[in-house]
Design a protein around this motif. Sequence first.
Motif, PDB file in Angstrom:
ATOM      1  N   VAL A 302      16.938  55.829  -0.520  1.00 21.91           N
ATOM      2  CA  VAL A 302      16.405  56.022  -1.868  1.00 21.91           C
ATOM      3  C   VAL A 302      17.532  55.899  -2.888  1.00 21.91           C
ATOM      4  O   VAL A 302      18.612  56.458  -2.696  1.00 21.91           O
ATOM      5  N   ASP A 303      17.269  55.152  -3.975  1.00 22.14           N
ATOM      6  CA  ASP A 303      18.224  55.090  -5.087  1.00 22.14           C
ATOM      7  C   ASP A 303      17.522  54.483  -6.289  1.00 22.14           C
ATOM      8  O   ASP A 303      16.310  54.228  -6.244  1.00 22.14           O
ATOM      9  N   ARG A 304      18.264  54.210  -7.362  1.00 24.71           N
ATOM     10  CA  ARG A 304      17.642  53.709  -8.591  1.00 24.71           C
ATOM     11  C   ARG A 304      17.081  52.302  -8.424  1.00 24.71           C
ATOM     12  O   ARG A 304      15.992  52.001  -8.889  1.00 24.71           O
ATOM     13  N   ASP A 305      17.834  51.424  -7.766  1.00 29.83           N
ATOM     14  CA  ASP A 305      17.464  50.012  -7.692  1.00 29.83           C
ATOM     15  C   ASP A 305      17.209  49.595  -6.250  1.00 29.83           C
ATOM     16  O   ASP A 305      17.808  50.126  -5.302  1.00 29.83           O
ATOM     17  N   LEU A 306      16.345  48.604  -6.103  1.00 28.06           N
ATOM     18  CA  LEU A 306      16.015  48.040  -4.791  1.00 28.06           C
ATOM     19  C   LEU A 306      15.979  46.524  -4.906  1.00 28.06           C
ATOM     20  O   LEU A 306      15.414  45.967  -5.853  1.00 28.06           O
ATOM     21  N   LEU A 307      16.572  45.849  -3.942  1.00 25.20           N
ATOM     22  CA  LEU A 307      16.501  44.398  -3.834  1.00 25.20           C
ATOM     23  C   LEU A 307      16.315  44.052  -2.368  1.00 25.20           C
ATOM     24  O   LEU A 307      17.073  44.529  -1.514  1.00 25.20           O
ATOM     25  N   ALA A 308      15.285  43.256  -2.049  1.00 27.19           N
ATOM     26  CA  ALA A 308      15.000  42.929  -0.655  1.00 27.19           C
ATOM     27  C   ALA A 308      14.298  41.580  -0.575  1.00 27.19           C
ATOM     28  O   ALA A 308      13.665  41.127  -1.531  1.00 27.19           O
ATOM     29  N   GLY A 309      14.410  40.943   0.579  1.00 26.17           N
ATOM     30  CA  GLY A 309      13.752  39.661   0.799  1.00 26.17           C
ATOM     31  C   GLY A 309      13.371  39.492   2.251  1.00 26.17           C
ATOM     32  O   GLY A 309      13.919  40.170   3.139  1.00 26.17           O
ATOM     33  N   GLN A 310      12.426  38.593   2.505  1.00 25.62           N
ATOM     34  CA  GLN A 310      12.011  38.335   3.880  1.00 25.62           C
ATOM     35  C   GLN A 310      11.480  36.919   4.017  1.00 25.62           C
ATOM     36  O   GLN A 310      11.024  36.305   3.052  1.00 25.62           O
ATOM     37  N   ILE A 311      11.570  36.399   5.236  1.00 26.52           N
ATOM     38  CA  ILE A 311      11.030  35.091   5.599  1.00 26.52           C
ATOM     39  C   ILE A 311      10.140  35.284   6.818  1.00 26.52           C
ATOM     40  O   ILE A 311      10.529  35.954   7.772  1.00 26.52           O
ATOM     41  N   GLU A 312       8.953  34.694   6.772  1.00 28.55           N
ATOM     42  CA  GLU A 312       8.001  34.853   7.881  1.00 28.55           C
ATOM     43  C   GLU A 312       7.445  33.488   8.269  1.00 28.55           C
ATOM     44  O   GLU A 312       6.978  32.730   7.398  1.00 28.55           O
ATOM     45  N   TYR A 313       7.473  33.180   9.567  1.00 27.44           N
ATOM     46  CA  TYR A 313       6.865  31.947  10.071  1.00 27.44           C
ATOM     47  C   TYR A 313       5.532  32.316  10.705  1.00 27.44           C
ATOM     48  O   TYR A 313       5.475  33.149  11.617  1.00 27.44           O
ATOM     49  N   ARG A 314       4.456  31.697  10.213  1.00 24.85           N
ATOM     50  CA  ARG A 314       3.116  31.991  10.690  1.00 24.85           C
ATOM     51  C   ARG A 314       2.596  30.814  11.500  1.00 24.85           C
ATOM     52  O   ARG A 314       2.294  29.754  10.963  1.00 24.85           O
ATOM     53  N   LYS A 315       2.515  31.030  12.809  1.00 25.72           N
ATOM     54  CA  LYS A 315       2.085  29.988  13.747  1.00 25.72           C
ATOM     55  C   LYS A 315       0.595  30.098  13.990  1.00 25.72           C
ATOM     56  O   LYS A 315       0.098  31.134  14.433  1.00 25.72           O
ATOM     57  N   ASN A 316      -0.121  29.021  13.684  1.00 20.43           N
ATOM     58  CA  ASN A 316      -1.563  28.974  13.926  1.00 20.43           C
ATOM     59  C   ASN A 316      -1.871  27.925  14.983  1.00 20.43           C
ATOM     60  O   ASN A 316      -1.152  26.920  15.112  1.00 20.43           O
ATOM     61  N   PHE A 317      -2.921  28.144  15.728  1.00 21.73           N
ATOM     62  CA  PHE A 317      -3.330  27.222  16.787  1.00 21.73           C
ATOM     63  C   PHE A 317      -4.663  26.605  16.409  1.00 21.73           C
ATOM     64  O   PHE A 317      -5.608  27.313  16.057  1.00 21.73           O
ATOM     65  N   LYS A 318      -4.723  25.297  16.496  1.00 17.04           N
ATOM     66  CA  LYS A 318      -5.905  24.567  16.046  1.00 17.04           C
ATOM     67  C   LYS A 318      -7.147  25.034  16.796  1.00 17.04           C
ATOM     68  O   LYS A 318      -7.120  25.217  18.015  1.00 17.04           O
ATOM     69  N   ASP A 319      -8.230  25.240  16.050  1.00 18.45           N
ATOM     70  CA  ASP A 319      -9.520  25.664  16.604  1.00 18.45           C
ATOM     71  C   ASP A 319      -9.429  26.992  17.351  1.00 18.45           C
ATOM     72  O   ASP A 319     -10.181  27.255  18.285  1.00 18.45           O
ATOM     73  N   SER A 320      -8.478  27.841  16.948  1.00 13.84           N
ATOM     74  CA  SER A 320      -8.334  29.157  17.578  1.00 13.84           C
ATOM     75  C   SER A 320      -8.217  30.219  16.495  1.00 13.84           C
ATOM     76  O   SER A 320      -7.674  29.963  15.416  1.00 13.84           O
ATOM     77  N   ARG A 321      -8.723  31.402  16.792  1.00 16.80           N
ATOM     78  CA  ARG A 321      -8.595  32.521  15.870  1.00 16.80           C
ATOM     79  C   ARG A 321      -7.265  33.253  16.037  1.00 16.80           C
ATOM     80  O   ARG A 321      -6.908  34.093  15.209  1.00 16.80           O
ATOM     81  N   ILE A 322      -6.548  32.976  17.097  1.00 17.30           N
ATOM     82  CA  ILE A 322      -5.304  33.682  17.396  1.00 17.30           C
ATOM     83  C   ILE A 322      -4.127  33.018  16.690  1.00 17.30           C
ATOM     84  O   ILE A 322      -4.019  31.789  16.634  1.00 17.30           O
ATOM     85  N   GLY A 323      -3.215  33.819  16.149  1.00 12.79           N
ATOM     86  CA  GLY A 323      -1.991  33.321  15.542  1.00 12.79           C
ATOM     87  C   GLY A 323      -0.830  34.238  15.862  1.00 12.79           C
ATOM     88  O   GLY A 323      -1.016  35.390  16.275  1.00 12.79           O
ATOM     89  N   LEU A 324       0.372  33.731  15.674  1.00 13.37           N
ATOM     90  CA  LEU A 324       1.583  34.497  15.911  1.00 13.37           C
ATOM     91  C   LEU A 324       2.478  34.414  14.684  1.00 13.37           C
ATOM     92  O   LEU A 324       2.447  33.426  13.946  1.00 13.37           O
ATOM     93  N   VAL A 325       3.295  35.431  14.465  1.00 15.90           N
ATOM     94  CA  VAL A 325       4.269  35.398  13.378  1.00 15.90           C
ATOM     95  C   VAL A 325       5.610  35.921  13.878  1.00 15.90           C
ATOM     96  O   VAL A 325       5.681  36.696  14.833  1.00 15.90           O
ATOM     97  N   ALA A 326       6.662  35.478  13.224  1.00 18.22           N
ATOM     98  CA  ALA A 326       8.004  36.027  13.422  1.00 18.22           C
ATOM     99  C   ALA A 326       8.621  36.196  12.040  1.00 18.22           C
ATOM    100  O   ALA A 326       8.424  35.341  11.161  1.00 18.22           O
ATOM    101  N   PHE A 327       9.336  37.291  11.827  1.00 20.42           N
ATOM    102  CA  PHE A 327       9.882  37.540  10.497  1.00 20.42           C
ATOM    103  C   PHE A 327      11.268  38.161  10.579  1.00 20.42           C
ATOM    104  O   PHE A 327      11.617  38.835  11.554  1.00 20.42           O
ATOM    105  N   VAL A 328      12.062  37.894   9.547  1.00 22.66           N
ATOM    106  CA  VAL A 328      13.370  38.521   9.371  1.00 22.66           C
ATOM    107  C   VAL A 328      13.494  38.906   7.905  1.00 22.66           C
ATOM    108  O   VAL A 328      12.870  38.296   7.033  1.00 22.66           O
TER     109      VAL A 328
END
Length: 387
Positions: A302-328
Amino acid sequence: MKYFYLSVILIILSCSSLNAQEKKGTIEDLKEFFTFYPNRKAVEKDSSLYLQKFIAAPVISYSPETSFAFGTGAKYLFKFNGSGEETRTSNMPITLQYTLNNQFFLYSGFEVFTNQEKWVIEGNLLFQNYPRLYYGMGNNSPESNEEQYNYYQFLFEPIFLKQTSLRYLFLGAGVRYNVIYDVEIESGKLIDQTRPSGYDGSTSAGVEAALLYDSRSNILNAQDGWYLEFTHGKYFEAVGGTHKFNLTRFDLRHYIDVSPNNLDILAIQTIGRFTRGDIPFSEFSFFGSSEIMRGYREGRYVDRDLLAGQIEYRKNFKDSRIGLVAFVGAGDVYNNISDFQFDSLKFNYGAGLRFMLDKSENLNLRFDYGRGQNGASSFYLSIAEAF
């Protein structure tokens, strides 16, 4: 906070042992069971109307601070009569839960588009009696400082934005009213020793100027476009507040369709939160959440200011409801943003599973596991993407 969400919607995932035809029928039947259509009869008479959807399901959650919590999670998806394809779907999520520790919360973070998107109405509504963990001020507070404090909170923040001559650019203003009361702290612990301003309750009342640029094709699970929200608020005692301070926030996102065949998405986000003046304890910037810096408890730093970022890869499969993600991700809190140093950044990473609940709205069930530094980790299960 550390959440582990469980929902009856998880029954869907057990369908994996069925053949494809049985699976499709079971999923659609289950989705229909939890979906209500407020204007179905009107749509049957006029096919140009948007079929509104109210999706609701029982939810069970668990966290060390609350024990088990039970309630309802819902999303209301709609368009005003007269809106066509040029108007994106409005989204009003609602969550209501009650815990075995006699705590509760009601929350809605809404985004509403009027006809032809001439106006956007967005904001937050929150009422809760909820615990928070505290480890001290600064980005080096030790784990051994951990203490818990409880409070009631009422937050109301509507923002009204008018479309400019640019299709996706909106300018406007709003109000923010945030009340903290009936605070309970642990005797002799750090909060009791230091007694920061507003530790025993506060009222933040002020006005905000706002800018929004939003070219996302879908607000629930964007596949392309940019999103920028910027607000600057001034809070006064003259309008009922207990403190005089400024609060500036921004949220910048970009979505890139990297694989058109499978609709794989690369999503990028950077957020900032900066406070100045006589800041009440509740308005400091809290590090970690289920949306960014996943893996860290909310308020771990906790403090006065916050700075943060993230990258997420969203993997989808054709004709499927299932997906996967990876993030940093990476981020930190600071007493002043000028104190920013790359070698002090805190990192997180993780992966997740997605299950598409509604193909027409691109609405997913989200299950994530995130890890941070020094053994920090958390599970998250909810509806819709983290950002």
